[in-house]
Design an enzyme around this catalytic site. Structure first.
Site, PDB file in Angstrom:
ATOM      1  N   GLU A  28       0.717  -1.405   0.024  1.00  0.00           N
ATOM      2  CA  GLU A  28       0.080  -0.025  -0.089  1.00  0.00           C
ATOM      3  C   GLU A  28       0.923   1.289   0.136  1.00  0.00           C
ATOM      4  O   GLU A  28       2.038   1.250   0.317  1.00  0.00           O
ATOM      5  CB  GLU A  28      -1.106   0.071   1.082  1.00  0.00           C
ATOM      6  CG  GLU A  28      -0.106   0.074   2.386  1.00  0.00           C
ATOM      7  CD  GLU A  28      -1.013   0.853   3.570  1.00  0.00           C
ATOM      8  OE1 GLU A  28      -1.612   1.927   3.510  1.00  0.00           O
ATOM      9  OE2 GLU A  28      -1.273   0.111   4.550  1.00  0.00           O
ATOM     10  N   LYS A  90      -5.609  10.876   0.926  1.00  0.00           N
ATOM     11  CA  LYS A  90      -5.615   9.284   1.513  1.00  0.00           C
ATOM     12  C   LYS A  90      -6.847   8.641   0.984  1.00  0.00           C
ATOM     13  O   LYS A  90      -7.869   9.033   1.199  1.00  0.00           O
ATOM     14  CB  LYS A  90      -5.830   9.468   3.012  1.00  0.00           C
ATOM     15  CG  LYS A  90      -6.125   8.120   3.760  1.00  0.00           C
ATOM     16  CD  LYS A  90      -6.096   8.215   5.360  1.00  0.00           C
ATOM     17  CE  LYS A  90      -6.753   7.127   5.861  1.00  0.00           C
ATOM     18  NZ  LYS A  90      -6.860   7.335   7.280  1.00  0.00           N
ATOM     19  N   VAL A 110      -5.514   0.276   3.064  1.00  0.00           N
ATOM     20  CA  VAL A 110      -5.494  -1.168   3.010  1.00  0.00           C
ATOM     21  C   VAL A 110      -7.040  -1.392   2.081  1.00  0.00           C
ATOM     22  O   VAL A 110      -6.932  -2.163   1.157  1.00  0.00           O
ATOM     23  CB  VAL A 110      -5.677  -2.007   4.439  1.00  0.00           C
ATOM     24  CG1 VAL A 110      -6.326  -3.268   4.282  1.00  0.00           C
ATOM     25  CG2 VAL A 110      -4.361  -1.582   5.204  1.00  0.00           C
ATOM     26  N   ALA A 145     -13.018   1.637   6.961  1.00  0.00           N
ATOM     27  CA  ALA A 145     -13.709   0.801   5.660  1.00  0.00           C
ATOM     28  C   ALA A 145     -12.662  -0.519   5.233  1.00  0.00           C
ATOM     29  O   ALA A 145     -13.117  -1.282   4.345  1.00  0.00           O
ATOM     30  CB  ALA A 145     -13.545   1.844   4.325  1.00  0.00           C
ATOM     31  N   LYS A 163      -3.324  -1.447  15.689  1.00  0.00           N
ATOM     32  CA  LYS A 163      -2.747  -0.692  17.024  1.00  0.00           C
ATOM     33  C   LYS A 163      -3.675  -0.614  17.878  1.00  0.00           C
ATOM     34  O   LYS A 163      -4.913  -0.567  17.657  1.00  0.00           O
ATOM     35  CB  LYS A 163      -2.254   0.748  16.460  1.00  0.00           C
ATOM     36  CG  LYS A 163      -1.114   0.841  15.673  1.00  0.00           C
ATOM     37  CD  LYS A 163      -0.572   2.277  15.772  1.00  0.00           C
ATOM     38  CE  LYS A 163       0.789   2.423  15.263  1.00  0.00           C
ATOM     39  NZ  LYS A 163       0.576   2.349  13.628  1.00  0.00           N
TER      40      LYS A 163
HETATM   41  N1  PSU Z   1      -2.406   1.618  10.852  1.00  0.00           N
HETATM   42  C1  PSU Z   1      -1.224   1.814  10.897  1.00  0.00           C
HETATM   43  N2  PSU Z   1      -0.446   2.345   9.807  1.00  0.00           N
HETATM   44  C2  PSU Z   1      -1.244   2.925   8.813  1.00  0.00           C
HETATM   45  C3  PSU Z   1      -2.636   2.805   8.738  1.00  0.00           C
HETATM   46  C4  PSU Z   1      -3.067   2.251   9.721  1.00  0.00           C
HETATM   47  O1  PSU Z   1      -0.740   1.256  12.129  1.00  0.00           O
HETATM   48  O2  PSU Z   1      -0.438   3.381   7.979  1.00  0.00           O
HETATM   49  C5  PSU Z   1      -3.230   3.401   7.509  1.00  0.00           C
HETATM   50  C6  PSU Z   1      -3.603   2.316   6.464  1.00  0.00           C
HETATM   51  O3  PSU Z   1      -3.461   2.751   5.174  1.00  0.00           O
HETATM   52  C7  PSU Z   1      -5.023   1.685   6.782  1.00  0.00           C
HETATM   53  C8  PSU Z   1      -5.490   3.320   6.999  1.00  0.00           C
HETATM   54  O4  PSU Z   1      -5.711   1.098   5.841  1.00  0.00           O
HETATM   55  O5  PSU Z   1      -4.597   3.751   7.736  1.00  0.00           O
HETATM   56  C9  PSU Z   1      -7.009   3.082   7.744  1.00  0.00           C
HETATM   57  O6  PSU Z   1      -7.475   4.489   7.938  1.00  0.00           O
HETATM   58  P1  PSU Z   1      -8.807   4.529   8.469  1.00  0.00           P
HETATM   59  O7  PSU Z   1      -8.706   4.191  10.008  1.00  0.00           O
HETATM   60  O8  PSU Z   1      -9.267   6.121   8.332  1.00  0.00           O
HETATM   61  O9  PSU Z   1      -9.529   3.786   7.810  1.00  0.00           O
END
Ligand code: PSU
Ligand code: MN
Length: 310
Positions: A28, A90, A110, A145, A163
């Site tokens: 990614e 993003k 992702v 998502a 995390k």
């Molecule tokens: N978690 C991490 N590092 C990251 C991400 C998530 O530890 O870089 C990034 C990934 O690209 C993941 C996105 O798909 O954040 C998720 O964002 P959201 O919670 O806004 O869907």
């Protein structure tokens, strides 16, 4: 047939590997633009690509650039996204058509990386951590998502768990509801990204890439579409002390709440804060766990190609 999508642009080397049935690993780009600071992000992205190669597969970093769904970025495109940082959009599933329409650069999460990987015929994807159900989601409804994509798109995501900015228990419940298997690689426990332990179990433990590849092959051959989470804990040698990471996580969450940070800003804000509060420590761990995931993903891709005979 893959080329029928007018927006899909697969690099010549990745295309050749796919045509020849050789192993390819998707990577990614939000982790580059929004997940780490420049220039560590570019160095890491290139090192991840090299690690995939050294383990027998071809890397295909994915992004949206110049109105195309790009599979396999050049070094200069990776450098460009790394320098752009949060200036790049993003991109999750909902955003993709707007970036294709405007031609602006977009780094894929992702979720959107899974979509584009599947379009290209790539079924193994390595990242750091997946998005999940945020703490307090009962109020905010903030659920990444990524989870919905795992429910529908047939790509296996190798990650170090998620995390603890997230509610890991609810994240696992959500995956269960949507029929997404969570496999622990050489572990019974779902890892918490920087740390190996979360107190939450996985659905199935498998100890070799070959065993995992066999299950993936069977799942998709049997017509059971959808993603799989492969949880690969950070190697012990690189695991930071849990207490400072935990303290930084709590402080970052409190600050996000004070500033009213939400939506797609939430994850990048929290990641940046934790990095700041732990100094180089969390970044070092982050790089090591991504490399560890790239190694496993490459081995899995090799096994998946070898599994073609059954
Ligand atoms: N978690 C991490 N590092 C990251 C991400 C998530 O530890 O870089 C990034 C990934 O690209 C993941 C996105 O798909 O954040 C998720 O964002 P959201 O919670 O806004 O869907
Ligand atoms: Mn969200």
């Amino acid at each position: 047939m893959k080329q029928l999508n007018p927006f899909l642009e697969i690099s010549p080397s990745v295309n050749e590997a796919l045509q020849n049935g050789q192993p390819v690993v998707a990577l990614e780009s939000t982790i580059i633009s929004h997940g780490m600071p420049y220039p560590d992000n570019v160095q890491t992205a290139l090192l991840v690509e090299r690690t995939v190669r050294e383990n027998g597969a071809l890397p295909a970093t994915i992004a949206i650039i110049g109105g195309k769904l790009k599979v396999g970025l050049s070094e200069s495109e990776i450098e460009f996204l790394g320098k752009a940082g949060r200036e790049a959009a993003k991109v999750s599933r909902r955003d993709a058509p707007f970036l294709l329409s405007s031609g602006r650069p977009g780094a894929t999460t992702v979720a959107s990386t899974m979509i584009i990987a599947e379009m290209a015929g790539i079924h193994i994807f390595a990242t750091g951590g997946i998005g999940g159900v945020h703490r307090g989601a009962a109020e905010t409804m903030d659920i990444s998502a990524d989870l919905q994509e795992l429910a529908r798109t047939s790509v296996a995501v190798v990650c170090a768990g998620a995390k603890s900015i997230l509610d890991l228990g609810l994240t696992l419940e959500y995956l269960e509801t949507h029929g997404v298997p969570v496999i622990g690689y050489q572990t019974d426990e779902f890892p918490a990204f920087y740390t190996r332990h979360s107190g939450h179990g996985v659905d199935y433990r498998l100890d070799s890439p070959g065993e995992i590849a066999k299950v993936l092959k069977i799942k998709w051959l049997a017509g059971l579409a959808g993603g799989v989470v492969i949880a690969n804990p950070i190697p012990e040698a690189h695991e930071p002390m849990a207490a400072p990471i935990q303290a930084a996580t709590e402080a970052a969450l409190a600050e996000a709440l004070r500033h009213g940070i939400r939506g797609k800003e939430s994850t990048p804000f929290l990641l940046g804060k934790i990095k700041e509060l732990t100094g180089g420590e969390s970044l070092r761990a982050n790089i090591e766990l991504v490399l560890n995931n790239a190694r496993l993903a490459a081995k899995l891709a090799v096994e998946l190609c070898a599994a073609d005979q059954f």
